[in-house]
Scaffold this motif. Structure first.
Motif, PDB file in Angstrom:
ATOM      1  N   GLY A 151     -19.725 -30.581  18.870  1.00 33.95           N
ATOM      2  CA  GLY A 151     -19.570 -31.889  19.496  1.00 33.95           C
ATOM      3  C   GLY A 151     -20.134 -32.998  18.629  1.00 33.95           C
ATOM      4  N   ALA A 152     -21.226 -32.710  17.936  1.00 37.79           N
ATOM      5  CA  ALA A 152     -21.830 -33.702  17.046  1.00 37.79           C
ATOM      6  C   ALA A 152     -21.197 -33.676  15.658  1.00 37.79           C
ATOM      7  N   PHE A 153     -20.740 -32.497  15.232  1.00 33.42           N
ATOM      8  CA  PHE A 153     -20.172 -32.347  13.889  1.00 33.42           C
ATOM      9  C   PHE A 153     -18.834 -33.067  13.760  1.00 33.42           C
ATOM     10  N   THR A 154     -17.966 -32.867  14.722  1.00 30.34           N
ATOM     11  CA  THR A 154     -16.679 -33.561  14.700  1.00 30.34           C
ATOM     12  C   THR A 154     -16.863 -34.907  15.384  1.00 30.34           C
TER      13      THR A 154
ATOM     14  N   MET B  12     -12.184 -28.611  10.057  1.00 32.85           N
ATOM     15  CA  MET B  12     -13.151 -27.508  10.067  1.00 32.85           C
ATOM     16  C   MET B  12     -13.728 -27.310  11.467  1.00 32.85           C
ATOM     17  N   GLY B  13     -14.104 -28.406  12.104  1.00 34.03           N
ATOM     18  CA  GLY B  13     -14.679 -28.319  13.446  1.00 34.03           C
ATOM     19  C   GLY B  13     -13.699 -27.748  14.452  1.00 34.03           C
ATOM     20  N   SER B  14     -12.439 -28.127  14.346  1.00 35.74           N
ATOM     21  CA  SER B  14     -11.426 -27.598  15.266  1.00 35.74           C
ATOM     22  C   SER B  14     -11.217 -26.103  15.044  1.00 35.74           C
TER      23      SER B  14
ATOM     24  N   SER C  96     -25.098 -33.068  13.808  1.00 35.25           N
ATOM     25  CA  SER C  96     -25.051 -34.411  13.224  1.00 35.25           C
ATOM     26  C   SER C  96     -25.580 -34.403  11.790  1.00 35.25           C
ATOM     27  N   ILE C  97     -26.571 -33.578  11.511  1.00 36.05           N
ATOM     28  CA  ILE C  97     -27.067 -33.441  10.145  1.00 36.05           C
ATOM     29  C   ILE C  97     -25.992 -32.807   9.263  1.00 36.05           C
ATOM     30  N   ALA C  98     -25.344 -31.754   9.774  1.00 35.53           N
ATOM     31  CA  ALA C  98     -24.271 -31.092   9.024  1.00 35.53           C
ATOM     32  C   ALA C  98     -23.116 -32.054   8.764  1.00 35.53           C
ATOM     33  N   ARG C  99     -22.810 -32.897   9.730  1.00 37.88           N
ATOM     34  CA  ARG C  99     -21.727 -33.859   9.563  1.00 37.88           C
ATOM     35  C   ARG C  99     -22.061 -34.875   8.482  1.00 37.88           C
ATOM     36  N   PHE C 100     -23.297 -35.363   8.488  1.00 34.49           N
ATOM     37  CA  PHE C 100     -23.740 -36.321   7.482  1.00 34.49           C
ATOM     38  C   PHE C 100     -23.635 -35.717   6.087  1.00 34.49           C
ATOM     39  N   GLU C 101     -24.112 -34.488   5.940  1.00 30.86           N
ATOM     40  CA  GLU C 101     -24.074 -33.820   4.638  1.00 30.86           C
ATOM     41  C   GLU C 101     -22.638 -33.519   4.203  1.00 30.86           C
ATOM     42  N   ALA C 102     -21.818 -33.068   5.132  1.00 24.45           N
ATOM     43  CA  ALA C 102     -20.414 -32.761   4.811  1.00 24.45           C
ATOM     44  C   ALA C 102     -19.660 -34.035   4.436  1.00 24.45           C
ATOM     45  N   ALA C 103     -19.930 -35.122   5.128  1.00 26.55           N
ATOM     46  CA  ALA C 103     -19.268 -36.395   4.810  1.00 26.55           C
ATOM     47  C   ALA C 103     -19.606 -36.819   3.383  1.00 26.55           C
ATOM     48  N   ASN C 104     -20.847 -36.647   2.984  1.00 29.44           N
ATOM     49  CA  ASN C 104     -21.240 -36.981   1.614  1.00 29.44           C
ATOM     50  C   ASN C 104     -20.595 -36.036   0.603  1.00 29.44           C
TER      51      ASN C 104
END
Length: 115
Positions: A68-71, A40-42, A14-22
């Protein structure tokens, strides 16, 4: 033990997703960040399926927890609904097609590469 691995992986994902989204945020009507993250997650999930036993601790940590949290299908749904509300039919169609076909292709390609 699996629950701890899932929780730790999920927190990091979830942290990686937040940073990647930004990082991938664009000033556009097209939701690039979610598309890139899901592609990327797939792809990474394809690597996990090809290289890790489904019952291994690494698989639980990476595939179930982190990825699961990243995507996120929930963000995909929200962004699709926003496009519907804005009547952005062409953008919506392009987003749906590239996300669905793109994530399946990314998974399949990386699964086959690492198998």
């Amino acid at each position: 033990m699996n629950l701890i691995l899932i929780a730790l992986g999920g927190a990091l994902g979830s942290i990686a997703r937040f940073e990647a989204a930004n990082l991938f945020k664009k000033n556009s009507h097209f939701p690039y960040s979610t598309l890139i993250i899901n592609l990327m997650g797939s792809a990474l999930l394809g690597v996990c399926f090809a290289t890790l036993l489904k019952t291994s601790s690494w698989f639980v940590f990476l595939a179930v927890g982190f990825l699961g949290a990243f995507t996120t299908f929930s963000t995909f749904s929200v962004e699709s609904m926003k496009l519907i509300q804005q009547r952005q039919w062409l953008t919506l169609t392009l987003y749906l097609i590239t996300t669905i076909i793109g994530t399946i292709l990314a998974f399949s390609i990386f699964f086959l590469i690492f198998k």
